[in-house]
Design a protein around this motif. Sequence first.
Motif, PDB file in Angstrom:
ATOM      1  N   PHE A  15      42.810  49.369  47.893  1.00  0.00           N
ATOM      2  CA  PHE A  15      42.499  49.055  46.531  1.00  0.00           C
ATOM      3  C   PHE A  15      42.138  50.656  45.918  1.00  0.00           C
ATOM      4  O   PHE A  15      42.166  51.050  44.866  1.00  0.00           O
ATOM      5  N   GLU A  16      41.677  51.552  46.849  1.00  0.00           N
ATOM      6  CA  GLU A  16      41.521  52.729  46.682  1.00  0.00           C
ATOM      7  C   GLU A  16      42.651  53.642  46.226  1.00  0.00           C
ATOM      8  O   GLU A  16      42.936  54.624  45.710  1.00  0.00           O
ATOM      9  N   GLN A  17      44.020  53.011  46.684  1.00  0.00           N
ATOM     10  CA  GLN A  17      45.208  53.510  46.454  1.00  0.00           C
ATOM     11  C   GLN A  17      45.690  53.325  45.140  1.00  0.00           C
ATOM     12  O   GLN A  17      46.920  53.693  44.892  1.00  0.00           O
ATOM     13  N   VAL A  18      45.128  52.258  44.500  1.00  0.00           N
ATOM     14  CA  VAL A  18      45.793  51.620  43.436  1.00  0.00           C
ATOM     15  C   VAL A  18      45.181  52.423  42.055  1.00  0.00           C
ATOM     16  O   VAL A  18      43.930  52.840  41.901  1.00  0.00           O
ATOM     17  N   THR A  19      46.176  52.927  41.258  1.00  0.00           N
ATOM     18  CA  THR A  19      45.515  53.660  40.080  1.00  0.00           C
ATOM     19  C   THR A  19      45.241  52.760  38.994  1.00  0.00           C
ATOM     20  O   THR A  19      45.469  51.262  38.998  1.00  0.00           O
ATOM     21  N   GLN A  20      44.606  53.096  38.030  1.00  0.00           N
ATOM     22  CA  GLN A  20      44.176  52.246  36.957  1.00  0.00           C
ATOM     23  C   GLN A  20      44.944  51.612  36.189  1.00  0.00           C
ATOM     24  O   GLN A  20      44.885  50.483  35.680  1.00  0.00           O
ATOM     25  N   GLU A  21      46.019  52.408  36.047  1.00  0.00           N
ATOM     26  CA  GLU A  21      47.337  51.949  35.222  1.00  0.00           C
ATOM     27  C   GLU A  21      48.194  50.745  36.126  1.00  0.00           C
ATOM     28  O   GLU A  21      48.442  49.557  35.337  1.00  0.00           O
ATOM     29  N   GLN A  22      47.993  50.635  37.218  1.00  0.00           N
ATOM     30  CA  GLN A  22      48.349  49.862  38.090  1.00  0.00           C
ATOM     31  C   GLN A  22      47.677  48.497  38.110  1.00  0.00           C
ATOM     32  O   GLN A  22      47.967  47.215  37.835  1.00  0.00           O
ATOM     33  N   PHE A  23      46.265  48.697  38.228  1.00  0.00           N
ATOM     34  CA  PHE A  23      45.359  47.400  38.020  1.00  0.00           C
ATOM     35  C   PHE A  23      45.421  46.769  36.739  1.00  0.00           C
ATOM     36  O   PHE A  23      45.515  45.685  36.567  1.00  0.00           O
ATOM     37  N   ASP A  24      45.644  47.527  35.557  1.00  0.00           N
ATOM     38  CA  ASP A  24      45.731  46.920  34.382  1.00  0.00           C
ATOM     39  C   ASP A  24      47.176  46.311  34.057  1.00  0.00           C
ATOM     40  O   ASP A  24      47.050  45.399  33.754  1.00  0.00           O
ATOM     41  N   SER A  25      48.169  46.906  34.753  1.00  0.00           N
ATOM     42  CA  SER A  25      49.349  46.317  34.485  1.00  0.00           C
ATOM     43  C   SER A  25      49.234  44.724  35.380  1.00  0.00           C
ATOM     44  O   SER A  25      49.773  43.688  34.964  1.00  0.00           O
ATOM     45  N   MET A  26      48.606  44.750  36.680  1.00  0.00           N
ATOM     46  CA  MET A  26      48.553  43.670  37.383  1.00  0.00           C
ATOM     47  C   MET A  26      47.631  42.613  36.607  1.00  0.00           C
ATOM     48  O   MET A  26      48.027  41.378  36.530  1.00  0.00           O
ATOM     49  N   LEU A  27      46.541  43.101  36.006  1.00  0.00           N
ATOM     50  CA  LEU A  27      45.590  42.239  35.372  1.00  0.00           C
ATOM     51  C   LEU A  27      46.219  41.360  34.004  1.00  0.00           C
ATOM     52  O   LEU A  27      46.149  40.330  33.599  1.00  0.00           O
ATOM     53  N   ILE A  28      47.091  42.315  33.505  1.00  0.00           N
ATOM     54  CA  ILE A  28      47.851  41.750  32.116  1.00  0.00           C
ATOM     55  C   ILE A  28      48.907  40.722  32.655  1.00  0.00           C
ATOM     56  O   ILE A  28      48.933  39.755  31.884  1.00  0.00           O
ATOM     57  N   PHE A  29      49.579  40.949  33.562  1.00  0.00           N
ATOM     58  CA  PHE A  29      50.318  40.060  34.251  1.00  0.00           C
ATOM     59  C   PHE A  29      49.705  38.713  34.681  1.00  0.00           C
ATOM     60  O   PHE A  29      50.076  37.729  34.269  1.00  0.00           O
ATOM     61  N   ILE A  30      48.641  38.912  35.463  1.00  0.00           N
ATOM     62  CA  ILE A  30      47.761  37.705  35.641  1.00  0.00           C
ATOM     63  C   ILE A  30      47.417  36.813  34.620  1.00  0.00           C
ATOM     64  O   ILE A  30      47.562  35.609  34.466  1.00  0.00           O
ATOM     65  N   GLU A  31      46.912  37.570  33.655  1.00  0.00           N
ATOM     66  CA  GLU A  31      46.309  36.992  32.458  1.00  0.00           C
ATOM     67  C   GLU A  31      47.520  35.975  31.675  1.00  0.00           C
ATOM     68  O   GLU A  31      47.357  35.215  31.071  1.00  0.00           O
ATOM     69  N   LYS A  32      48.762  36.755  31.470  1.00  0.00           N
ATOM     70  CA  LYS A  32      49.738  36.259  30.787  1.00  0.00           C
ATOM     71  C   LYS A  32      50.166  34.938  31.606  1.00  0.00           C
ATOM     72  O   LYS A  32      50.387  33.814  30.945  1.00  0.00           O
ATOM     73  N   TYR A  33      50.419  34.924  32.853  1.00  0.00           N
ATOM     74  CA  TYR A  33      50.786  33.984  33.722  1.00  0.00           C
ATOM     75  C   TYR A  33      49.858  32.729  33.605  1.00  0.00           C
ATOM     76  O   TYR A  33      50.174  31.619  33.529  1.00  0.00           O
ATOM     77  N   SER A  34      48.644  33.237  33.729  1.00  0.00           N
ATOM     78  CA  SER A  34      47.391  32.003  33.335  1.00  0.00           C
ATOM     79  C   SER A  34      47.577  31.395  32.185  1.00  0.00           C
ATOM     80  O   SER A  34      47.455  30.285  32.076  1.00  0.00           O
ATOM     81  N   ARG A  35      47.663  32.233  30.949  1.00  0.00           N
ATOM     82  CA  ARG A  35      47.683  31.417  29.704  1.00  0.00           C
ATOM     83  C   ARG A  35      49.136  30.609  29.577  1.00  0.00           C
ATOM     84  O   ARG A  35      48.944  29.545  29.058  1.00  0.00           O
TER      85      ARG A  35
END
Length: 157
Positions: A121-141
């Motif tokens: 997780f230390e290697q993941v950028t904030q932008e990458q985290f944001d993209s992953m979270l956006i995808f997960i939220e869209k898929y969940s909805r």
Amino acid sequence: MNKEEQVIMSFRELFNKMAWLNKFKMEDSLKGYKSSEVHYIECIGKNPDSNVTKLAESLYMTRGAISKMTKKLIKKGIIESYQKPDNKKEIYFRLTEQGQKINKVHEKLHKEFQERDKAVFEQVTQEQFDSMLIFIEKYSRHLDAEIKKLGIDSKSE
């Protein structure tokens, strides 16, 4: 295999690896408790004033399954039921001292696993985290909408 299939298969494989790797330490530290019981304990620990409906929604279980688990954990002395003075109709659940101890062990294990995986997780950028979270939220909805379209209430009987 297309990208969609790769993502789904990768999620499943990742989840299965995590579950398999964590399983040994969990089982060793929480002897005598099933995974479903520990998740139930965790849910009550994180959600004050839990009732059957709230637990069913949070754990994606039927109210009947929640009632069965509740009776089992009350019998084991892990949770207790109570009522609020202003609402004698509704029954709520909270952890007993024994339940709180189990929950603390479980939380400690999750922190250990988080520490173990920190290097990734230390290697993941904030932008990458944001993209992953956006995808997960869209898929969940999307999955919520599909469940609703089928007229299936995954949280009731």
